[in-house]
Scaffold this motif. Structure first.
Motif, PDB file in Angstrom:
ATOM      1  N   ASN A 105       2.958  14.938  -7.694  1.00  0.00           N
ATOM      2  CA  ASN A 105       4.081  15.813  -7.558  1.00  0.00           C
ATOM      3  C   ASN A 105       4.708  16.608  -8.703  1.00  0.00           C
ATOM      4  O   ASN A 105       5.073  17.468  -8.950  1.00  0.00           O
ATOM      5  CB  ASN A 105       5.101  15.308  -6.479  1.00  0.00           C
ATOM      6  N   THR A 106       4.826  15.419  -9.708  1.00  0.00           N
ATOM      7  CA  THR A 106       5.773  15.694 -10.963  1.00  0.00           C
ATOM      8  C   THR A 106       4.932  16.653 -11.802  1.00  0.00           C
ATOM      9  O   THR A 106       5.376  17.690 -12.363  1.00  0.00           O
ATOM     10  CB  THR A 106       6.155  14.492 -11.618  1.00  0.00           C
ATOM     11  N   LEU A 107       3.579  16.488 -11.853  1.00  0.00           N
ATOM     12  CA  LEU A 107       2.810  17.153 -12.898  1.00  0.00           C
ATOM     13  C   LEU A 107       2.022  18.557 -12.151  1.00  0.00           C
ATOM     14  O   LEU A 107       1.664  19.567 -12.757  1.00  0.00           O
ATOM     15  CB  LEU A 107       1.616  16.352 -13.510  1.00  0.00           C
ATOM     16  N   ALA A 108       2.029  18.350 -10.791  1.00  0.00           N
ATOM     17  CA  ALA A 108       1.075  19.326  -9.924  1.00  0.00           C
ATOM     18  C   ALA A 108       1.722  19.895  -8.783  1.00  0.00           C
ATOM     19  O   ALA A 108       2.609  20.682  -8.598  1.00  0.00           O
ATOM     20  CB  ALA A 108      -0.287  19.028  -9.818  1.00  0.00           C
ATOM     21  N   GLY A 109       1.482  18.897  -7.714  1.00  0.00           N
ATOM     22  CA  GLY A 109       1.923  19.189  -6.305  1.00  0.00           C
ATOM     23  C   GLY A 109       1.167  18.700  -5.394  1.00  0.00           C
ATOM     24  O   GLY A 109       0.194  18.032  -5.682  1.00  0.00           O
ATOM     25  N   ASN A 110       1.374  18.564  -4.090  1.00  0.00           N
ATOM     26  CA  ASN A 110       0.707  18.156  -3.028  1.00  0.00           C
ATOM     27  C   ASN A 110       0.516  16.657  -2.825  1.00  0.00           C
ATOM     28  O   ASN A 110      -0.306  16.232  -2.065  1.00  0.00           O
ATOM     29  CB  ASN A 110      -0.805  18.871  -2.973  1.00  0.00           C
ATOM     30  N   GLY A 111       1.451  16.001  -3.451  1.00  0.00           N
ATOM     31  CA  GLY A 111       1.413  14.401  -3.414  1.00  0.00           C
ATOM     32  C   GLY A 111       2.088  14.088  -1.996  1.00  0.00           C
ATOM     33  O   GLY A 111       1.507  13.053  -1.576  1.00  0.00           O
ATOM     34  N   SER A 112       2.525  14.999  -1.350  1.00  0.00           N
ATOM     35  CA  SER A 112       2.879  14.953   0.389  1.00  0.00           C
ATOM     36  C   SER A 112       1.682  14.472   1.012  1.00  0.00           C
ATOM     37  O   SER A 112       1.759  14.011   1.947  1.00  0.00           O
ATOM     38  CB  SER A 112       3.839  15.804   0.818  1.00  0.00           C
ATOM     39  N   ALA A 113       0.641  15.025   0.650  1.00  0.00           N
ATOM     40  CA  ALA A 113      -0.635  14.665   1.376  1.00  0.00           C
ATOM     41  C   ALA A 113      -0.987  13.475   1.638  1.00  0.00           C
ATOM     42  O   ALA A 113      -1.409  12.914   2.464  1.00  0.00           O
ATOM     43  CB  ALA A 113      -1.835  15.525   0.824  1.00  0.00           C
ATOM     44  N   ILE A 114      -0.760  12.542   0.514  1.00  0.00           N
ATOM     45  CA  ILE A 114      -0.910  11.132   0.327  1.00  0.00           C
ATOM     46  C   ILE A 114       0.299  10.492   1.105  1.00  0.00           C
ATOM     47  O   ILE A 114      -0.123   9.600   2.046  1.00  0.00           O
ATOM     48  CB  ILE A 114      -0.745  10.554  -1.036  1.00  0.00           C
ATOM     49  N   THR A 115       1.817  10.930   0.987  1.00  0.00           N
ATOM     50  CA  THR A 115       2.639  10.197   1.693  1.00  0.00           C
ATOM     51  C   THR A 115       2.673  10.407   2.947  1.00  0.00           C
ATOM     52  O   THR A 115       2.912   9.494   3.804  1.00  0.00           O
ATOM     53  CB  THR A 115       4.010  10.511   0.876  1.00  0.00           C
ATOM     54  N   LYS A 164      14.274   3.146   6.851  1.00  0.00           N
ATOM     55  CA  LYS A 164      13.794   1.866   6.082  1.00  0.00           C
ATOM     56  C   LYS A 164      12.433   2.220   5.273  1.00  0.00           C
ATOM     57  O   LYS A 164      12.457   1.872   4.309  1.00  0.00           O
ATOM     58  CB  LYS A 164      13.669   0.544   7.186  1.00  0.00           C
ATOM     59  N   LEU A 165      11.616   3.081   6.150  1.00  0.00           N
ATOM     60  CA  LEU A 165      10.344   3.291   5.499  1.00  0.00           C
ATOM     61  C   LEU A 165      10.468   4.417   4.524  1.00  0.00           C
ATOM     62  O   LEU A 165       9.839   4.235   3.521  1.00  0.00           O
ATOM     63  CB  LEU A 165       9.456   3.691   6.937  1.00  0.00           C
ATOM     64  N   GLY A 166      11.561   5.056   4.681  1.00  0.00           N
ATOM     65  CA  GLY A 166      11.604   6.192   3.687  1.00  0.00           C
ATOM     66  C   GLY A 166      12.099   5.586   2.484  1.00  0.00           C
ATOM     67  O   GLY A 166      11.592   6.183   1.501  1.00  0.00           O
ATOM     68  N   PHE A 167      12.909   4.681   2.272  1.00  0.00           N
ATOM     69  CA  PHE A 167      13.437   4.058   1.313  1.00  0.00           C
ATOM     70  C   PHE A 167      12.380   3.122   0.580  1.00  0.00           C
ATOM     71  O   PHE A 167      12.029   3.233  -0.708  1.00  0.00           O
ATOM     72  CB  PHE A 167      14.590   3.249   1.481  1.00  0.00           C
ATOM     73  N   ILE A 168      11.531   2.605   1.370  1.00  0.00           N
ATOM     74  CA  ILE A 168      10.425   1.935   0.828  1.00  0.00           C
ATOM     75  C   ILE A 168       9.225   2.872   0.013  1.00  0.00           C
ATOM     76  O   ILE A 168       9.091   2.625  -1.072  1.00  0.00           O
ATOM     77  CB  ILE A 168       9.471   1.263   1.998  1.00  0.00           C
ATOM     78  N   MET A 169       9.104   4.040   0.588  1.00  0.00           N
ATOM     79  CA  MET A 169       8.184   5.252   0.047  1.00  0.00           C
ATOM     80  C   MET A 169       9.096   5.629  -1.047  1.00  0.00           C
ATOM     81  O   MET A 169       8.267   5.965  -2.255  1.00  0.00           O
ATOM     82  CB  MET A 169       7.990   6.145   1.064  1.00  0.00           C
ATOM     83  N   ALA A 170       9.986   5.644  -1.184  1.00  0.00           N
ATOM     84  CA  ALA A 170      11.047   6.261  -2.245  1.00  0.00           C
ATOM     85  C   ALA A 170      10.968   5.511  -3.421  1.00  0.00           C
ATOM     86  O   ALA A 170      10.927   5.975  -4.644  1.00  0.00           O
ATOM     87  CB  ALA A 170      12.402   6.583  -1.916  1.00  0.00           C
ATOM     88  N   VAL A 171      10.900   4.439  -3.334  1.00  0.00           N
ATOM     89  CA  VAL A 171      10.660   3.209  -4.590  1.00  0.00           C
ATOM     90  C   VAL A 171       9.578   3.796  -5.295  1.00  0.00           C
ATOM     91  O   VAL A 171       9.544   3.951  -6.581  1.00  0.00           O
ATOM     92  CB  VAL A 171      10.522   1.946  -4.135  1.00  0.00           C
ATOM     93  N   ILE A 191       0.698  -1.282  -0.050  1.00  0.00           N
ATOM     94  CA  ILE A 191       0.044   0.071  -0.029  1.00  0.00           C
ATOM     95  C   ILE A 191       0.847   1.223  -0.227  1.00  0.00           C
ATOM     96  O   ILE A 191       0.663   2.278  -0.707  1.00  0.00           O
ATOM     97  CB  ILE A 191      -0.853   0.033   1.114  1.00  0.00           C
ATOM     98  N   ALA A 192       1.890   1.071   0.794  1.00  0.00           N
ATOM     99  CA  ALA A 192       2.865   2.312   1.057  1.00  0.00           C
ATOM    100  C   ALA A 192       3.652   2.563  -0.480  1.00  0.00           C
ATOM    101  O   ALA A 192       3.573   3.820  -0.953  1.00  0.00           O
ATOM    102  CB  ALA A 192       3.927   2.196   1.946  1.00  0.00           C
ATOM    103  N   ILE A 193       4.075   1.723  -1.071  1.00  0.00           N
ATOM    104  CA  ILE A 193       4.914   1.841  -2.530  1.00  0.00           C
ATOM    105  C   ILE A 193       3.604   2.261  -3.495  1.00  0.00           C
ATOM    106  O   ILE A 193       4.010   3.305  -4.357  1.00  0.00           O
ATOM    107  CB  ILE A 193       5.406   0.602  -2.731  1.00  0.00           C
ATOM    108  N   ILE A 194       2.372   1.617  -3.527  1.00  0.00           N
ATOM    109  CA  ILE A 194       1.560   2.138  -4.604  1.00  0.00           C
ATOM    110  C   ILE A 194       0.974   3.433  -4.289  1.00  0.00           C
ATOM    111  O   ILE A 194       0.928   4.362  -5.264  1.00  0.00           O
ATOM    112  CB  ILE A 194       0.097   1.413  -4.481  1.00  0.00           C
ATOM    113  N   GLY A 195       0.826   3.865  -2.993  1.00  0.00           N
ATOM    114  CA  GLY A 195       0.505   5.326  -2.741  1.00  0.00           C
ATOM    115  C   GLY A 195       1.614   6.409  -2.921  1.00  0.00           C
ATOM    116  O   GLY A 195       1.278   7.300  -3.653  1.00  0.00           O
TER     117      GLY A 195
END
Length: 252
Positions: A21-31, A204-211, A9-13
């Protein structure tokens, strides 16, 4: 829910957030929601951990935009410097002060941004005005404040960046997105160091999300540089992101 399902779920989200984030912004609301509500991190640790995926995503998108001629660092260096300095100041504040009080007014800022995006939409679909020369005493304080916000809270930074660069500096929306990724990636690397020094990053969680964020950002940047109508898509995605954010902030 198993650990594997949680990470999936974390990676898909994060992948979706990277594209947004790349086309607009506010993707951090999801992450940030995933990091706090799904993975259980405290808000300040989530804020720091979230920066890892932001950096890797920005590095990937900057490479794609540069490779395809949409990122001109030399032309826009006068914009980069005040944003970077502001971000350092904001990052220093973020490791010592909670941003929860600021979030209380965030929803009203989102309303203002939606109005700014909807008024005279043709401004969002024009090419960069190479003849425009903004006054230094206007753009330096404005961009410093923009960087300060990004270093402090990050969420919504991309939307603020696009509004200032497209409407204020008369840049094309795709070129603005390219510059946005480079600038945010640049100062995020330093902000990561500040958060790590304070022990506010779960690597650990940061790198998982980074993928997920990196893949989402890379694929979206390729689309933005190859598809002729990408500027229109970016504009509509920006509107959708703002409406969704406002709905969540006011109704839920």
């Amino acid at each position: 829910m198993t650990e594997l399902q949680t990470y999936a779920i974390a990676i898909i989200g994060a992948l979706i957030a990277g594209g947004i984030n790349t086309l607009a912004g506010n993707g951090s609301a999801i992450t940030l929601t995933i990091l706090t509500e799904v993975l259980g991190l405290p808000p300040n640790v989530a804020n720091g951990t979230n920066r890892i995926g932001i950096f890797t995503q920005c590095a990937a998108t900057s490479w794609v935009f540069h490779k395809n001629g949409r990122l001109n660092i030399a032309r826009h260096k006068k914009y980069i410097i005040p944003i970077f300095i502001g971000a350092v100041a904001g990052g220093l504040l973020a490791i010592n002060v909670s941003n929860e009080q600021f979030r209380a007014v965030f929803k009203f800022m989102m309303l203002f941004m939606l109005v700014a995006v909807l008024v005279r939409p043709k401004r969002w679909l024009r090419e960069t005005d190479l003849e425009f020369r903004p006054k230094w005493y206007i753009y330096i304080p404005l961009l410093f404040a923009l960087g300060f916000y990004g270093g402090f809270i990050q969420m919504g930074m991309g939307v603020f960046f696009l509004i200032i660069m497209v409407l204020g500096m008369r840049m094309n929306i795709i070129e603005s997105n390219a510059l946005k990724g480079f600038v945010i990636g640049l100062y995020t690397l330093l902000v990561i160091g500040l958060f790590h020094y304070q022990g506010l990053i779960d690597w650990k969680l940061g790198f998982i999300m980074a993928v997920g964020q990196t893949i989402g950002g890379f694929l979206t940047a390729r689309f933005a540089t190859k598809y002729k109508g990408a500027d229109k898509v970016a504009y509509y995605v920006l509107i959708i992101v703002l409406i969704a954010a406002i709905a969540k902030l006011f109704l839920f």
